[in-house]
Design a protein around this motif. Structure first.
Motif, PDB file in Angstrom:
ATOM      1  N   SER A 155       0.822  -1.224   0.000  1.00  0.00           N
ATOM      2  CA  SER A 155       0.000   0.000   0.000  1.00  0.00           C
ATOM      3  C   SER A 155       0.856   1.276   0.000  1.00  0.00           C
ATOM      4  N   ASP A 156       2.054   1.223   0.614  1.00  0.00           N
ATOM      5  CA  ASP A 156       2.988   2.359   0.458  1.00  0.00           C
ATOM      6  C   ASP A 156       3.288   2.589  -1.024  1.00  0.00           C
ATOM      7  N   ALA A 157       3.543   1.456  -1.724  1.00  0.00           N
ATOM      8  CA  ALA A 157       3.913   1.559  -3.142  1.00  0.00           C
ATOM      9  C   ALA A 157       2.779   2.210  -3.928  1.00  0.00           C
ATOM     10  N   PHE A 158       1.556   1.752  -3.672  1.00  0.00           N
ATOM     11  CA  PHE A 158       0.417   2.354  -4.380  1.00  0.00           C
ATOM     12  C   PHE A 158       0.313   3.846  -4.087  1.00  0.00           C
ATOM     13  N   ARG A 159       0.560   4.219  -2.809  1.00  0.00           N
ATOM     14  CA  ARG A 159       0.501   5.639  -2.456  1.00  0.00           C
ATOM     15  C   ARG A 159       1.534   6.428  -3.266  1.00  0.00           C
ATOM     16  N   ARG A 160       2.733   5.859  -3.369  1.00  0.00           N
ATOM     17  CA  ARG A 160       3.791   6.539  -4.107  1.00  0.00           C
ATOM     18  C   ARG A 160       3.449   6.638  -5.600  1.00  0.00           C
ATOM     19  N   ILE A 161       2.889   5.567  -6.146  1.00  0.00           N
ATOM     20  CA  ILE A 161       2.524   5.591  -7.570  1.00  0.00           C
ATOM     21  C   ILE A 161       1.439   6.646  -7.813  1.00  0.00           C
ATOM     22  N   ARG A 162       0.438   6.706  -6.885  1.00  0.00           N
ATOM     23  CA  ARG A 162      -0.638   7.691  -7.068  1.00  0.00           C
ATOM     24  C   ARG A 162      -0.082   9.114  -6.991  1.00  0.00           C
ATOM     25  N   LEU A 163       0.927   9.291  -6.132  1.00  0.00           N
ATOM     26  CA  LEU A 163       1.496  10.628  -5.919  1.00  0.00           C
ATOM     27  C   LEU A 163       2.372  11.069  -7.091  1.00  0.00           C
ATOM     28  N   THR A 164       3.257  10.162  -7.523  1.00  0.00           N
ATOM     29  CA  THR A 164       4.240  10.568  -8.541  1.00  0.00           C
ATOM     30  C   THR A 164       3.852  10.107  -9.938  1.00  0.00           C
ATOM     31  N   GLY A 165       2.867   9.238 -10.048  1.00  0.00           N
ATOM     32  CA  GLY A 165       2.501   8.604 -11.322  1.00  0.00           C
ATOM     33  C   GLY A 165       2.201   9.537 -12.474  1.00  0.00           C
ATOM     34  N   PRO A 166       1.458  10.636 -12.223  1.00  0.00           N
ATOM     35  CA  PRO A 166       1.035  11.449 -13.366  1.00  0.00           C
ATOM     36  C   PRO A 166       2.187  11.912 -14.264  1.00  0.00           C
ATOM     37  N   ASP A 167       3.380  12.106 -13.698  1.00  0.00           N
ATOM     38  CA  ASP A 167       4.507  12.591 -14.498  1.00  0.00           C
ATOM     39  C   ASP A 167       5.365  11.487 -15.103  1.00  0.00           C
ATOM     40  N   LYS A 168       5.075  10.237 -14.791  1.00  0.00           N
ATOM     41  CA  LYS A 168       5.962   9.159 -15.227  1.00  0.00           C
ATOM     42  C   LYS A 168       5.547   8.637 -16.592  1.00  0.00           C
ATOM     43  N   GLU A 169       6.532   8.200 -17.371  1.00  0.00           N
ATOM     44  CA  GLU A 169       6.200   7.704 -18.697  1.00  0.00           C
ATOM     45  C   GLU A 169       5.429   6.388 -18.620  1.00  0.00           C
ATOM     46  N   THR A 170       5.767   5.553 -17.657  1.00  0.00           N
ATOM     47  CA  THR A 170       4.966   4.349 -17.458  1.00  0.00           C
ATOM     48  C   THR A 170       4.863   4.076 -15.963  1.00  0.00           C
ATOM     49  N   ILE A 171       3.712   3.573 -15.535  1.00  0.00           N
ATOM     50  CA  ILE A 171       3.599   3.154 -14.136  1.00  0.00           C
ATOM     51  C   ILE A 171       3.391   1.655 -14.075  1.00  0.00           C
ATOM     52  N   ASN A 172       3.539   0.991 -15.231  1.00  0.00           N
ATOM     53  CA  ASN A 172       3.267  -0.443 -15.271  1.00  0.00           C
ATOM     54  C   ASN A 172       4.343  -1.253 -14.563  1.00  0.00           C
ATOM     55  N   ILE A 173       5.503  -0.657 -14.402  1.00  0.00           N
ATOM     56  CA  ILE A 173       6.581  -1.331 -13.682  1.00  0.00           C
ATOM     57  C   ILE A 173       7.166  -0.352 -12.667  1.00  0.00           C
ATOM     58  N   GLY A 174       7.401  -0.825 -11.444  1.00  0.00           N
ATOM     59  CA  GLY A 174       8.077  -0.021 -10.439  1.00  0.00           C
ATOM     60  C   GLY A 174       9.485  -0.559 -10.256  1.00  0.00           C
ATOM     61  N   TYR A 175      10.442   0.340 -10.034  1.00  0.00           N
ATOM     62  CA  TYR A 175      11.843  -0.055  -9.918  1.00  0.00           C
ATOM     63  C   TYR A 175      12.289   0.103  -8.469  1.00  0.00           C
ATOM     64  N   VAL A 176      12.775  -0.972  -7.899  1.00  0.00           N
ATOM     65  CA  VAL A 176      13.142  -0.980  -6.489  1.00  0.00           C
ATOM     66  C   VAL A 176      14.629  -0.659  -6.367  1.00  0.00           C
TER      67      VAL A 176
END
Lengths: 461, 461
Positions: A155-176
């Motif tokens: 759920s932290d990850a989802f929060r981060r994706i929702r927060l920073t996602g709009p500017d990212k070229e893809t959100i289909n993969i997250g990089y750890v």
């Protein structure tokens, strides 16, 4: 998409009519139904005055997407006309890798203006990306990706994706990444969605994912994306720190460019980046003439060989008639073999260790092809040329000489055509560049030598 | 990925050593570090006995991925050896489009066995997909996509994705359909993540998305995915019902195949599906010989022309020497122009309406190239051939004749080379197929006619 050319022409007429009648609301509605690449194609056919008018009717997000697809002359025209606020709006909507691609084509004054109106973070990324050499993986990557930490929960990850996602070229993969930004693993949005909210990213991620390096050749990286069916590939620097990602759409563009380059080289044209209709007469002449000259040198050898055997030819003029056919067949056989091998090398299906398999295979193929072509030629010589067209110089002996020379030429051309690209690759040259001129020179010269040798032995001239 | 050939060889040796020593646990651990396409490449070099051994050491999911990448002989070998339970396990893990691709290469007995061990839903999908003609969009699509309804909320959509996602080829895009399964819109996972949980799908979806039709040519669909940077494109039937999706990884494969086909056609080879090293001698001979024969017919014309001018040639034998150079340059110029245009057509950069621009441009390019090549040739004739090599038959007049013929040939070859592919396309033929043999026939014949015509006028022979 415009399946039929007529559709595009009709659409263009509709746009021009709305413009003439100043029916901007209707035009805006029409444009909203089109995809960005199609709008860009249509804008190429509009006049310099119409382009900014149409562009300002696009929605903010669409405008950025269309802008990226335009050719650089039109991009420059638009930027020159933009107010500072307009420029900033477009830049905010664009991905950093696209911005850099555009800047590489712009004059210094425009580059400066773009940098002035980018926010500091964007400016840093642009400067970073501009550093990488052309054709390197760094030059096609984007720095806008979703980064996660291995101790985050789902759920932290989802929060981060929702927060920073709009500017990212893809959100289909997250990089750890770890604290020193080294790449630890990747986690797909599918994995996140199917995991429980309190699971730990470090436990569900794929560790040690494949990655490319910033200085890797862009073609190798694009091929890796195609081979492994990835949607994006992480790019790391020499200390394995994650610096960007290459997405599949950019990989497709690279693959298409490289194919065009290969085809141009095979057709004896120096590769250029510009589409045919955009390049100037002088650029086209420059790309084509050197190879014509190099290939002309090759024909110096053939001329020399023919002139050495001038007396023999004068004694038996019928032999002259079949020189083009023999050299033509040799050339075709050589090209057939070399293109097959060059494409096989590009697709990673063939490498140098296969050379003996290939020689053995081509020898047998050459005997097969040579037998058919030789037999067909023998019949043609005796039935068509001698009997129907009445060329009495063609004796049985002459026909046999020509056919035997043809079979030898086919065999020789196929062996040279298949091995030259492999040798070129082994020596570190581009197989297509090395193979084409050398191949035609060798095949032309040797096929003539074979022909005259057989003729002088068999006919005693 | 194996950047260097040596890496692959080392890895293969390691695998064979583990097999010989029966160190299966170590081998399993080694295999787990590799990506599926790499394992498949390695397995191609293993013996028939080793393949099933190695295959059984793979994890369930990896096994399915590797299986898809193997060549059909090895797939058949493995299926023959599978127990029914093993077959069912693999089939459960595989996507339906991959299963269908494999089945198309298998003998009837294996197809029957696969159908017997698929679950009813899968069997229905397989039978559905097997119906579509080769090269149609239907034949490359998958039926496993996420379908949503427009009255669902975002959290309903997430629930549905979590429930059905594991079996879908992609969950990055959801497809919104109505009660009659007609495509209403698409919604990306990004849109879902950035929306509020109680928003309604119908309000956030993109309505009227682009779609392909099951019977569209697979190449057109693949090009659309590349052009619009889509990760997947929905496929509808004649009543606009959603029947499947084409994903970008399959589109890349189609694009690569089509490029190989184009290159083969340009090199006068009938395209085949099989990689070079896998096709039999007879298949290769069959793909190459017909074009050699067709191109030989072309040389019948040139032989005829030369024999018509035999007396003139006997009077001035020096002209014979330069026939190969002239025809060679003509052929090269024609290929340069035609390949540029054929590639432009493939990439949708050029269409028939550009024909006058192209003729105008090629005329100027031809004059530029012709001037350089003609001048270089003139110098070469007088300095190298006459002065250094001492061929006294080369008079100033002969040199002028040869250079003038060369310039005319360049002009003619470029015009024919650039317009033939456009005319072929307009008439509904494949530009590459039509252009190559016709082009070489025309350019060869006409360049000789030009040469002899100019020679007989200028030299009075």
């Amino acid at each position: 998409m415009f399946e039929v050319e007529q559709e595009r022409i009709d659409m263009l007429e509709a746009i021009e009519e709305f413009l003439t009648r100043k029916q901007f609301a209707q035009l805006r509605a029409l444009l909203a139904t089109l995809e960005a690449p199609d709008v860009a194609i249509l804008m190429e056919d509009l006049s310099m005055e119409q382009v900014p008018l149409v562009f300002r009717l696009l929605g903010k997000e669409d405008a950025a997407e269309v802008f990226v697809e335009l050719d650089s002359d039109q991009q420059e025209l638009l930027i020159q006309g933009f107010s500072n606020a307009e420029l900033k709006d477009i830049l905010d909507e664009m991905y950093v890798d696209d911005t850099v691609d555009i800047m590489e084509e712009m004059p210094a004054s425009v580059v400066k203006r773009i940098l002035q109106h980018s926010d500091p973070q964007m400016r840093r990324s642009i400067n970073e990306l501009l550093k990488y050499p052309e054709d390197s993986t760094g030059s096609i990557m984007t720095t806008e990706f979703v980064d996660l930490k291995s101790d985050m929960t789902v759920s932290d990850a989802f929060r981060r994706i929702r927060l920073t996602g709009p500017d990212k070229e893809t959100i289909n993969i997250g990089y750890v990444i770890d604290v020193r930004r080294r790449l630890m693993g990747i986690v797909t949005i599918r994995q996140l969605l199917l995991a429980k909210p309190d699971e730990i990213i470090g436990d569900i991620m794929n560790s040690n994912p494949l990655s490319a390096s910033t200085l890797d050749d862009q073609e190798a990286t694009a091929r890796a994306l195609a081979k492994y069916d990835f949607l994006a590939l992480p790019v790391v620097d020499t200390e394995h720190r994650l610096v960007g990602i290459v997405t599949v759409d950019d990989a497709i563009d690279v693959l298409q460019e490289e194919v065009t380059e290969d085809m141009e080289i095979m057709a004896a044209i120096s590769p250029t980046d510009k589409p045919y209709l955009k390049s100037s007469i002088w650029e086209t002449v420059k790309a084509r003439t050197p190879w014509l000259l190099i290939l002309m040198i090759s024909s110096t050898f053939t001329s020399q060989i023919i002139s050495t055997f001038e007396d023999a030819l004068a004694a038996c003029t019928v032999l002259t008639i079949y020189i083009p056919m023999l050299m033509g067949t040799g050339g075709n056989c050589g090209t057939q073999a070399s293109v097959t091998i060059i494409r096989g090398i590009s697709l990673d299906e063939i490498d140098f260790s296969d050379i003996w398999d290939i020689v053995w295979k081509e020898s047998r193929v050459a005997i097969g092809c040579g037998a058919f072509v030789g037999a067909a030629n023998f019949i043609k010589l005796l039935v068509l040329d001698k009997w129907i067209l009445g060329n009495d110089d063609i004796t049985m002996q002459v026909a046999l000489v020509i056919c035997l020379a043809m079979i030898c030429t086919v065999l020789f051309a196929k062996l040279v055509g298949s091995t030259l690209p492999l040798l070129a690759k082994k020596l570190g040259f581009d197989p297509a560049v090395m193979a084409a001129p050398l191949l035609s020179t060798m095949v032309d010269a040797i096929s003539l030598l074979i022909y005259f040798q057989i003729a002088s032995m068999a006919l005693g001239i």
